[in-house]
Design an enzyme around this catalytic site. Structure first.
Site, PDB file in Angstrom:
ATOM      1  N   LYS A  94       0.834  -1.208   0.000  1.00 41.11           N
ATOM      2  CA  LYS A  94       0.000   0.000   0.000  1.00 41.11           C
ATOM      3  C   LYS A  94       0.869   1.260   0.000  1.00 41.11           C
ATOM      4  O   LYS A  94       0.620   2.182  -0.776  1.00 41.11           O
ATOM      5  CB  LYS A  94      -0.923  -0.038   1.228  1.00 41.11           C
ATOM      6  N   SER A  95       1.875   1.292   0.856  1.00 40.55           N
ATOM      7  CA  SER A  95       2.727   2.493   0.947  1.00 40.55           C
ATOM      8  C   SER A  95       3.423   2.767  -0.386  1.00 40.55           C
ATOM      9  O   SER A  95       3.479   3.917  -0.849  1.00 40.55           O
ATOM     10  CB  SER A  95       3.805   2.301   2.021  1.00 40.55           C
TER      11      SER A  95
ATOM     12  N   ARG B 120       2.988   5.988  -3.231  1.00 39.26           N
ATOM     13  CA  ARG B 120       4.146   6.792  -3.642  1.00 39.26           C
ATOM     14  C   ARG B 120       4.381   6.699  -5.143  1.00 39.26           C
ATOM     15  O   ARG B 120       4.771   7.686  -5.779  1.00 39.26           O
ATOM     16  CB  ARG B 120       5.379   6.339  -2.857  1.00 39.26           C
TER      17      ARG B 120
ATOM     18  N   GLY C  28      -4.978   8.029   5.331  1.00 39.45           N
ATOM     19  CA  GLY C  28      -4.084   9.000   5.961  1.00 39.45           C
ATOM     20  C   GLY C  28      -2.874   9.287   5.092  1.00 39.45           C
ATOM     21  O   GLY C  28      -2.399  10.424   5.028  1.00 39.45           O
TER      22      GLY C  28
ATOM     23  N   ARG D 269      -8.666  12.216  12.381  1.00 36.05           N
ATOM     24  CA  ARG D 269      -7.249  11.890  12.630  1.00 36.05           C
ATOM     25  C   ARG D 269      -6.394  13.161  12.620  1.00 36.05           C
ATOM     26  O   ARG D 269      -6.648  14.082  11.843  1.00 36.05           O
ATOM     27  CB  ARG D 269      -6.757  10.879  11.585  1.00 36.05           C
TER      28      ARG D 269
ATOM     29  N   GLN E 221       4.733   9.095   7.326  1.00 34.74           N
ATOM     30  CA  GLN E 221       3.818  10.048   6.674  1.00 34.74           C
ATOM     31  C   GLN E 221       4.302  11.477   6.923  1.00 34.74           C
ATOM     32  O   GLN E 221       4.288  12.307   6.007  1.00 34.74           O
ATOM     33  CB  GLN E 221       2.399   9.843   7.192  1.00 34.74           C
TER      34      GLN E 221
ATOM     35  N   ASP F 271       1.727  -1.297  11.741  1.00 32.39           N
ATOM     36  CA  ASP F 271       0.427  -1.744  11.217  1.00 32.39           C
ATOM     37  C   ASP F 271       0.129  -3.206  11.561  1.00 32.39           C
ATOM     38  O   ASP F 271      -0.969  -3.694  11.298  1.00 32.39           O
ATOM     39  CB  ASP F 271       0.383  -1.559   9.692  1.00 32.39           C
TER      40      ASP F 271
HETATM   41  C1  S3P Z   1       2.407   4.734   6.154  1.00 29.11           C
HETATM   42  C2  S3P Z   1       2.987   5.028   7.362  1.00 29.11           C
HETATM   43  C3  S3P Z   1       2.463   4.568   8.660  1.00 29.11           C
HETATM   44  C4  S3P Z   1       1.464   3.429   8.493  1.00 29.11           C
HETATM   45  C5  S3P Z   1       0.496   3.668   7.381  1.00 29.11           C
HETATM   46  C6  S3P Z   1       1.216   3.882   6.057  1.00 29.11           C
HETATM   47  C7  S3P Z   1       3.006   5.274   4.929  1.00 29.11           C
HETATM   48  O1  S3P Z   1       1.829   5.638   9.292  1.00 29.11           O
HETATM   49  O2  S3P Z   1       0.759   3.220   9.708  1.00 29.11           O
HETATM   50  O3  S3P Z   1      -0.387   2.562   7.244  1.00 29.11           O
HETATM   51  O4  S3P Z   1       2.664   4.787   3.826  1.00 29.11           O
HETATM   52  O5  S3P Z   1       3.835   6.188   5.036  1.00 29.11           O
HETATM   53  P1  S3P Z   1       2.648   6.706  10.165  1.00 29.11           P
HETATM   54  O6  S3P Z   1       3.650   7.309   9.292  1.00 29.11           O
HETATM   55  O7  S3P Z   1       1.649   7.730  10.628  1.00 29.11           O
HETATM   56  O8  S3P Z   1       3.205   5.933  11.307  1.00 29.11           O
END
Ligand code: S3P
Length: 449
Positions: A38-39, A43, A111, A140, A187, A335
């Site tokens: 997902k991350s 990106r 988020g 959030r 993030q 996560d």
């Molecule tokens: C993510 C960073 C994490 C993670 C989220 C995805 C990202 O959050 O919990 O599911 O893709 O950068 P945080 O950066 O707030 O810890």
């Protein structure tokens, strides 16, 4: 056959997942392909959108969250092919050329979409952007990115003293800063680095512990100049690079693999092979934690694919033992805490998870929700201010539980149900589609009577 054990019912936009393991227990066997990370998917879409030329993404996660990112960047002028197969093409519009959208940007439940995008929007002068999300995202904290962006000169307004979405952003020419983040958050780090792309000079982020580094890897692959100081967990980006479209192959998401790693560890006689899993060291806290618990996991066929380490993971059932999880490992398994809590229910002894207060501001208050929902199944689990205390060995009973709209809770409850006595009904199971649309189908394929 497995549909009698695992049954999904849909009504309007809601799904209920019912899991009834046979009295003799079930068996878990097979080979699994998991969805894209997902991350990395977010990106790849974002950098593809702001680079010059074409980006081809293979293995993109076709979940709800990346769809939110794609829709936002389409609304600002990027041409992104439909997210209906795992090969997606992005025609970039070039750095600094995001267009003022005529509609409110919808980040949905994501988020990552909202926080990373804010860095880009705040640094696009002379344009106004409005961003919102679903009820979870609107609750959030956004001040963690808004405050450092304001130090750079950003103009952002939001509810609750500029801390909650909906947000309005009047793009500005920003000035570089050195930001010492109080939290290890990819993030936050990524938001500031993306703002630094459009900012003359050098922008630095220092974090208290290393968070996932996918942004750093991908920014460099697209042509940005980064200076990484591993001894201080600092990253510096130099403004106004030439970003060029790339081919990105997205590995499978270790956060999704985690459900199968725990399932196969706790179901007697289970063996699973999970193919093509990203094993970036900033994400492998789950492997280290399960190893501390005595899990039987082996890495096969290790390789590097477009800058990210990947392996196939073989996992076999074993008796787990309790452990303590705290400190610098937490950001590297942030996560995976819900599914680790499930593993701890079947481990000998008391597992303690600490330093994880961040879980209270995820898609749900995960500490409260894990404790309350697993509690309904009879789990011996206590909520701590910054973690959980879980004593294993108590038999779980099927119960009616709720995902509370959180994808990782929905899937963690499903794995717990595989070892419960009797029927478990999981309401809000549709949440799994945020990060793992094929979760139930895969579970049905590997769970045998
Ligand atoms: C993510 C960073 C994490 C993670 C989220 C995805 C990202 O959050 O919990 O599911 O893709 O950068 P945080 O950066 O707030 O810890």
């Amino acid at each position: 056959m497995s549909k009698s054990i695992i049954n999904l019912q849909s009504a309007e936009n809601q799904q209920t997942l019912t899991i009834t393991p046979p009295n003799t227990g079930l068996s878990l066997q097979g080979t699994l392909q998991i969805p894209g990370d997902k991350s990395i998917s977010h990106r790849a879409l974002m950098l593809g959108a702001i680079a010059e030329g074409e980006t081809i993404i293979e293995g993109l996660l076709l979940g709800e969250d990346p769809r939110s990112t794609a829709d936002c960047f389409r609304a600002m002028g990027a041409k992104i092919s439909p997210l209906n197969n795992e090969k997606v093409t992005v025609q970039g519009i070039g750095l600094g050329h995001l267009q003022e959208p005529s509609e409110v940007l919808e980040a949905g439940n994501s988020g990552t979409t909202m926080r990373l995008m804010l860095g880009l929007l705040a640094s696009h002068p002379d344009r106004l952007f409005c961003v919102t999300g679903d009820a979870s995202l609107r609750s959030r904290p956004m001040s963690r990115v808004i405050k450092p962006l304001q130090t750079m000169g950003a103009k952002i307004w939001g509810r609750n003293n500029n801390s909650l979405a909906p947000l309005a952003i009047q793009g500005q020419t920003l000035k570089p800063i050195h930001y010492h983040s109080p939290i290890a958050s990819a993030q936050v780090k990524s938001c500031i680095l993306l703002a630094g792309l459009m900012t003359e000079g050098k922008t630095t982020v220092t974090e208290p512990a290393l968070s996932r580094d996918h942004s750093e890897r991908m920014l460099q692959a697209f042509g940005a100049t980064l200076d990484i100081d591993a001894t201080t967990n600092s990253v510096t980006i130099t403004g106004h690079p030439e970003l060029t479209g790339q081919k990105v192959i997205v590995p499978g998401d270790i956060s999704s693999a985690a459900f199968w790693l725990v399932a196969a560890s706790i179901v007697e006689g289970a063996e699973l092979l999970i193919e093509n899993v990203g094993i970036n060291p900033t994400r492998t806290g789950i492997l280290e934690a399960l190893e501390m618990m005595g899990a039987n996991i082996s890495l096969e066929n290790e390789r590097v694919i477009t800058g990210e380490p990947v392996a196939d993971l073989r996992v076999k059932a074993t008796q787990l033992k309790a452990c303590t999880i705290q400190g610098e490992i937490i950001p590297r398994l942030i996560d995976e805490v819900p599914i680790l809590a499930v593993a701890a229910l079947f481990a000998q002894g008391t597992t303690i998870i600490k330093d994880a207060a961040e879980l209270r501001v995820k898609e749900s208050d995960r500490l409260a929700v894990i404790a309350s929902q697993l509690g309904k199944m009879g789990a011996n689990i206590t909520e701590l201010p910054d973690g959980l205390e879980i004593t294993g060995g108590k038999e779980l009973n099927g119960a009616e539980v709720d995902s509370c709209g959180d994808h990782r809770i929905a899937m963690s409850l499903a794995i717990a149900a595989l070892r419960a006595k009797g029927k478990t009904i999981i309401n809000g199971a549709e949440a799994a589609a945020i990060s793992y649309p094929e979760f139930v189908e895969s579970l049905q394929a590997i769970a045998l009577e």
